[in-house]
Design an enzyme around this catalytic site. Structure first.
Site, PDB file in Angstrom:
ATOM      1  N   CYS A  45      35.753  42.444  35.656  1.00  0.00           N
ATOM      2  CA  CYS A  45      34.609  42.805  34.831  1.00  0.00           C
ATOM      3  C   CYS A  45      33.821  41.511  34.652  1.00  0.00           C
ATOM      4  O   CYS A  45      33.869  40.651  35.542  1.00  0.00           O
ATOM      5  CB  CYS A  45      35.052  43.422  33.504  1.00  0.00           C
ATOM      6  SG  CYS A  45      36.179  42.387  32.534  1.00  0.00           S
TER       7      CYS A  45
ATOM      8  N   CYS B 187      25.717  39.388  45.599  1.00  0.00           N
ATOM      9  CA  CYS B 187      24.775  40.310  46.228  1.00  0.00           C
ATOM     10  C   CYS B 187      23.942  40.951  45.121  1.00  0.00           C
ATOM     11  O   CYS B 187      24.465  41.263  44.056  1.00  0.00           O
ATOM     12  CB  CYS B 187      25.557  41.375  47.004  1.00  0.00           C
ATOM     13  SG  CYS B 187      24.513  42.554  47.870  1.00  0.00           S
TER      14      CYS B 187
ATOM     15  N   ARG C 202      26.099  45.268  35.927  1.00  0.00           N
ATOM     16  CA  ARG C 202      26.126  45.122  37.384  1.00  0.00           C
ATOM     17  C   ARG C 202      24.720  45.291  37.968  1.00  0.00           C
ATOM     18  O   ARG C 202      24.364  44.661  38.948  1.00  0.00           O
ATOM     19  CB  ARG C 202      27.081  46.143  37.996  1.00  0.00           C
ATOM     20  CG  ARG C 202      27.091  46.102  39.525  1.00  0.00           C
ATOM     21  CD  ARG C 202      28.041  47.156  40.078  1.00  0.00           C
ATOM     22  NE  ARG C 202      27.869  47.352  41.498  1.00  0.00           N
ATOM     23  CZ  ARG C 202      28.675  46.872  42.428  1.00  0.00           C
ATOM     24  NH1 ARG C 202      29.692  46.123  42.082  1.00  0.00           N
ATOM     25  NH2 ARG C 202      28.468  47.119  43.695  1.00  0.00           N
TER      26      ARG C 202
ATOM     27  N   GLN D 208      38.772  39.757  30.934  1.00  0.00           N
ATOM     28  CA  GLN D 208      39.642  39.600  29.777  1.00  0.00           C
ATOM     29  C   GLN D 208      40.023  40.942  29.165  1.00  0.00           C
ATOM     30  O   GLN D 208      41.097  41.064  28.600  1.00  0.00           O
ATOM     31  CB  GLN D 208      38.984  38.714  28.728  1.00  0.00           C
ATOM     32  CG  GLN D 208      38.837  37.289  29.198  1.00  0.00           C
ATOM     33  CD  GLN D 208      38.184  36.392  28.159  1.00  0.00           C
ATOM     34  OE1 GLN D 208      37.631  36.852  27.159  1.00  0.00           O
ATOM     35  NE2 GLN D 208      38.231  35.100  28.406  1.00  0.00           N
TER      36      GLN D 208
ATOM     37  N   ILE E 103      39.463  57.779  38.842  1.00  0.00           N
ATOM     38  CA  ILE E 103      40.575  57.204  39.603  1.00  0.00           C
ATOM     39  C   ILE E 103      40.806  57.939  40.926  1.00  0.00           C
ATOM     40  O   ILE E 103      40.959  57.280  41.961  1.00  0.00           O
ATOM     41  CB  ILE E 103      41.863  57.128  38.748  1.00  0.00           C
ATOM     42  CG1 ILE E 103      41.697  56.031  37.702  1.00  0.00           C
ATOM     43  CG2 ILE E 103      43.084  56.848  39.628  1.00  0.00           C
ATOM     44  CD1 ILE E 103      42.858  55.904  36.737  1.00  0.00           C
TER      45      ILE E 103
ATOM     46  N   CYS F  63      27.897  49.234  47.929  1.00  0.00           N
ATOM     47  CA  CYS F  63      27.338  47.983  48.448  1.00  0.00           C
ATOM     48  C   CYS F  63      27.877  47.750  49.840  1.00  0.00           C
ATOM     49  O   CYS F  63      29.081  47.823  50.070  1.00  0.00           O
ATOM     50  CB  CYS F  63      27.717  46.818  47.536  1.00  0.00           C
ATOM     51  SG  CYS F  63      27.290  45.196  48.215  1.00  0.00           S
TER      52      CYS F  63
ATOM     53  N   GLU G 228      26.747  48.629  32.784  1.00  0.00           N
ATOM     54  CA  GLU G 228      25.352  48.473  33.195  1.00  0.00           C
ATOM     55  C   GLU G 228      24.997  47.089  33.720  1.00  0.00           C
ATOM     56  O   GLU G 228      24.070  46.935  34.491  1.00  0.00           O
ATOM     57  CB  GLU G 228      24.422  48.834  32.032  1.00  0.00           C
ATOM     58  CG  GLU G 228      24.506  50.284  31.625  1.00  0.00           C
ATOM     59  CD  GLU G 228      24.207  51.234  32.774  1.00  0.00           C
ATOM     60  OE1 GLU G 228      23.242  51.004  33.523  1.00  0.00           O
ATOM     61  OE2 GLU G 228      24.953  52.208  32.923  1.00  0.00           O
TER      62      GLU G 228
END
Length: 128
Positions: free
Chosen positions: A70, A118, A32, A74, A53, A125, A30
């Site tokens: 991400c 962005c 993002r 990590q 995938i 996007c 979320e």
């Protein structure tokens, strides 16, 4: 053939990102939506990544290099990169994907270094 996963720095990615053979794959969930994202990146949330995938492979059909990230790269970024590599090894179909990479320091490192982000809400996007 097992694909090895390598790491790429933000500076390296910035210098090659506009090449038509590279796709950036954001696997954050979320966050993002409110943190922004690397312009032009594909979004495949880590919590549903395995099921998506085949869709990712289709979306990246003209790409030979996928760069995963991400927030910090990590856990989720490397895990999804490994899952794609394992999937490709199992299905043994030619997808054209030759390189699977992980962005060092993830999105947070990218943004903290002052690299372009962005904040559009378009899917996918189309930002440059």
């Amino acid at each position: 053939m097992a694909r090895s996963i390598t790491y790429i720095t933000g500076s390296q990615l910035l210098s090659v990102k506009r090449r038509p053979n590279i796709a950036v794959v954001d696997v954050r969930d979320e966050e993002r939506n409110y943190d922004g994202h690397i312009a032009g990146s594909l979004h495949y949330a880590s919590d549903t990544f395995l099921d998506k995938i085949p869709s990712l492979i289709e979306a990246a059909k003209d790409k030979d290099t996928l760069v995963f990230h991400c927030a910090l790269s990590q856990v989720r970024g490397p895990k999804c990169a490994r899952r794609l590599a394992e999937y490709l090894a199992e299905v043994k179909e030619e997808t054209g994907i030759k390189n699977i990479m992980v962005l060092e320091r993830g999105y947070n490192g990218w943004e903290a270094s002052g690299r372009p982000v962005c904040r559009c809400t378009e899917t996918p996007c189309k930002g440059e």
